[in-house]
Design a protein around this motif. Sequence first.
Motif, PDB file in Angstrom:
ATOM      1  N   ARG A   1       0.831  -1.199   0.000  1.00 50.05           N
ATOM      2  CA  ARG A   1       0.000   0.000   0.000  1.00 50.05           C
ATOM      3  C   ARG A   1       0.873   1.259   0.000  1.00 50.05           C
ATOM      4  NH1 ARG A   1      -2.786  -0.136   4.983  1.00 50.05           N
ATOM      5  NH2 ARG A   1      -3.806  -1.965   4.155  1.00 50.05           N
ATOM      6  N   ALA A   2       1.909   1.280   0.834  1.00 47.59           N
ATOM      7  CA  ALA A   2       2.804   2.442   0.901  1.00 47.59           C
ATOM      8  C   ALA A   2       3.533   2.636  -0.416  1.00 47.59           C
ATOM      9  CB  ALA A   2       3.802   2.262   2.042  1.00 47.59           C
ATOM     10  N   ARG A   3       3.975   1.553  -1.016  1.00 50.52           N
ATOM     11  CA  ARG A   3       4.666   1.655  -2.304  1.00 50.52           C
ATOM     12  C   ARG A   3       3.716   2.187  -3.364  1.00 50.52           C
ATOM     13  NH1 ARG A   3       7.107  -3.671  -4.147  1.00 50.52           N
ATOM     14  NH2 ARG A   3       4.980  -4.076  -4.757  1.00 50.52           N
ATOM     15  N   SER A   4       2.476   1.724  -3.339  1.00 48.42           N
ATOM     16  CA  SER A   4       1.487   2.190  -4.307  1.00 48.42           C
ATOM     17  C   SER A   4       1.236   3.689  -4.142  1.00 48.42           C
ATOM     18  CB  SER A   4       0.192   1.399  -4.134  1.00 48.42           C
ATOM     19  OG  SER A   4      -0.791   1.876  -4.998  1.00 48.42           O
ATOM     20  N   ARG A   5       1.106   4.133  -2.873  1.00 51.75           N
ATOM     21  CA  ARG A   5       0.907   5.572  -2.628  1.00 51.75           C
ATOM     22  C   ARG A   5       2.104   6.376  -3.107  1.00 51.75           C
ATOM     23  NH1 ARG A   5      -1.460   4.046   2.460  1.00 51.75           N
ATOM     24  NH2 ARG A   5       0.587   4.308   3.409  1.00 51.75           N
TER      25      ARG A   5
ATOM     26  N   PRO B   1       3.409  -4.640  -9.478  1.00 48.27           N
ATOM     27  CA  PRO B   1       2.891  -5.509  -8.419  1.00 48.27           C
ATOM     28  C   PRO B   1       2.207  -6.742  -9.006  1.00 48.27           C
ATOM     29  CG  PRO B   1       2.062  -3.265  -8.189  1.00 48.27           C
ATOM     30  CD  PRO B   1       2.816  -3.335  -9.473  1.00 48.27           C
ATOM     31  N   SER B   2       2.401  -7.858  -8.342  1.00 49.45           N
ATOM     32  CA  SER B   2       1.751  -9.090  -8.782  1.00 49.45           C
ATOM     33  C   SER B   2       0.249  -8.980  -8.531  1.00 49.45           C
ATOM     34  CB  SER B   2       2.316 -10.287  -8.013  1.00 49.45           C
ATOM     35  OG  SER B   2       1.905 -10.220  -6.662  1.00 49.45           O
ATOM     36  N   ALA B   3      -0.495  -9.874  -9.130  1.00 48.40           N
ATOM     37  CA  ALA B   3      -1.944  -9.887  -8.918  1.00 48.40           C
ATOM     38  C   ALA B   3      -2.245 -10.097  -7.435  1.00 48.40           C
ATOM     39  CB  ALA B   3      -2.587 -10.985  -9.755  1.00 48.40           C
ATOM     40  N   GLU B   4      -1.491 -10.969  -6.792  1.00 49.11           N
ATOM     41  CA  GLU B   4      -1.721 -11.233  -5.375  1.00 49.11           C
ATOM     42  C   GLU B   4      -1.454  -9.985  -4.530  1.00 49.11           C
ATOM     43  OE1 GLU B   4       0.737 -14.247  -3.482  1.00 49.11           O
ATOM     44  OE2 GLU B   4      -1.085 -14.983  -2.548  1.00 49.11           O
ATOM     45  N   GLU B   5      -0.392  -9.231  -4.867  1.00 51.24           N
ATOM     46  CA  GLU B   5      -0.100  -7.995  -4.140  1.00 51.24           C
ATOM     47  C   GLU B   5      -1.242  -6.999  -4.295  1.00 51.24           C
ATOM     48  OE1 GLU B   5       4.488  -6.923  -4.194  1.00 51.24           O
ATOM     49  OE2 GLU B   5       3.776  -7.530  -6.163  1.00 51.24           O
ATOM     50  N   ARG B   6      -1.769  -6.879  -5.500  1.00 54.68           N
ATOM     51  CA  ARG B   6      -2.870  -5.938  -5.741  1.00 54.68           C
ATOM     52  C   ARG B   6      -4.115  -6.358  -4.968  1.00 54.68           C
ATOM     53  NH1 ARG B   6      -0.836  -6.331 -11.036  1.00 54.68           N
ATOM     54  NH2 ARG B   6      -2.588  -7.605 -11.647  1.00 54.68           N
ATOM     55  N   VAL B   7      -4.382  -7.655  -4.927  1.00 51.20           N
ATOM     56  CA  VAL B   7      -5.547  -8.144  -4.182  1.00 51.20           C
ATOM     57  C   VAL B   7      -5.368  -7.877  -2.701  1.00 51.20           C
ATOM     58  CG1 VAL B   7      -6.794 -10.222  -3.486  1.00 51.20           C
ATOM     59  CG2 VAL B   7      -6.257  -9.846  -5.891  1.00 51.20           C
ATOM     60  N   LEU B   8      -4.184  -8.212  -2.153  1.00 51.95           N
ATOM     61  CA  LEU B   8      -3.937  -7.981  -0.729  1.00 51.95           C
ATOM     62  C   LEU B   8      -4.093  -6.511  -0.371  1.00 51.95           C
ATOM     63  CD1 LEU B   8      -0.874 -10.293  -0.005  1.00 51.95           C
ATOM     64  CD2 LEU B   8      -3.164 -10.501   0.950  1.00 51.95           C
ATOM     65  N   ALA B   9      -3.538  -5.631  -1.188  1.00 53.08           N
ATOM     66  CA  ALA B   9      -3.662  -4.203  -0.911  1.00 53.08           C
ATOM     67  C   ALA B   9      -5.108  -3.744  -1.080  1.00 53.08           C
ATOM     68  CB  ALA B   9      -2.754  -3.412  -1.845  1.00 53.08           C
ATOM     69  N   GLY B  10      -5.806  -4.283  -2.053  1.00 56.67           N
ATOM     70  CA  GLY B  10      -7.184  -3.891  -2.312  1.00 56.67           C
ATOM     71  C   GLY B  10      -8.179  -4.362  -1.275  1.00 56.67           C
ATOM     72  N   LEU B  11      -7.805  -5.380  -0.499  1.00 52.18           N
ATOM     73  CA  LEU B  11      -8.731  -5.886   0.513  1.00 52.18           C
ATOM     74  C   LEU B  11      -8.994  -4.865   1.615  1.00 52.18           C
ATOM     75  CD1 LEU B  11      -7.712  -9.601   0.954  1.00 52.18           C
ATOM     76  CD2 LEU B  11      -9.810  -8.701  -0.030  1.00 52.18           C
ATOM     77  N   GLU B  12      -8.080  -3.974   1.834  1.00 51.66           N
ATOM     78  CA  GLU B  12      -8.270  -2.978   2.883  1.00 51.66           C
ATOM     79  C   GLU B  12      -9.113  -1.804   2.399  1.00 51.66           C
ATOM     80  OE1 GLU B  12      -7.181  -3.234   6.092  1.00 51.66           O
ATOM     81  OE2 GLU B  12      -6.478  -5.241   5.590  1.00 51.66           O
ATOM     82  N   TYR B  13      -9.185  -1.617   1.123  1.00 49.31           N
ATOM     83  CA  TYR B  13      -9.906  -0.490   0.549  1.00 49.31           C
ATOM     84  C   TYR B  13     -11.018  -0.996  -0.366  1.00 49.31           C
ATOM     85  CZ  TYR B  13      -5.945   2.193   2.165  1.00 49.31           C
ATOM     86  OH  TYR B  13      -4.995   2.763   2.941  1.00 49.31           O
TER      87      TYR B  13
END
Length: 191
Positions: free
Chosen positions: A90-94, A112-124
């Motif tokens: 999330r911090a890297r994305s910001r 970012p891998s698909a899994e990274e995007r999913v993990l980050a997206g779960l919070e938002y």
Amino acid sequence: MRGDHDDAALLRAVARGDAAGAEALAELYDRHSGWLLARLSRRCDDPETVREVLQDTFLTVWRSAGTHRGGEAGGWLWVIAARRLVDAVRARSRAERGTSWRPGYEPPAHAPSAEERVLAGLEYGDVGAALDRISPELRDVLRATVVDGLTTRETARLLGIPEGTVKTRAMRARRELRAALERIAPLGGTA
């Protein structure tokens, strides 16, 4: 590895925060860093991020060992590591969004891998909002089994509940999550 009993004793020593606690933390690191590093590396292909997350995980253990509820130490460590990974992604994305407007900015080669995007997206987004609407005990089971990738047995140990309860709560959590998502973003609704 000597087992969960020894890990629990090490966590109690770490919680004291003295020199013996520092030695206990080193022992925990020696026991668990290898598999944590491998598991984090499967979820994130950026070695620097993985190393930082591993370091942050054990820093968190040093600071919060007293909050360990006596379940399996490995499951507890993985929950911490998985959440630190979400935070790092999330911090890297910001940071990437914040710097992309600069003249001459070149986006990093790492995507970012698909899994990274999913993990980050779960919070938002809708899933995060829907997770906030279900009860904490159901949300904890979903986070452990889906987000953190723990088995039913690992989840049961982590949360201190029977395996059958994990399965029941997981089924209820998915049903309630679907209902909450439908209320937030109905299928076929307008955007």
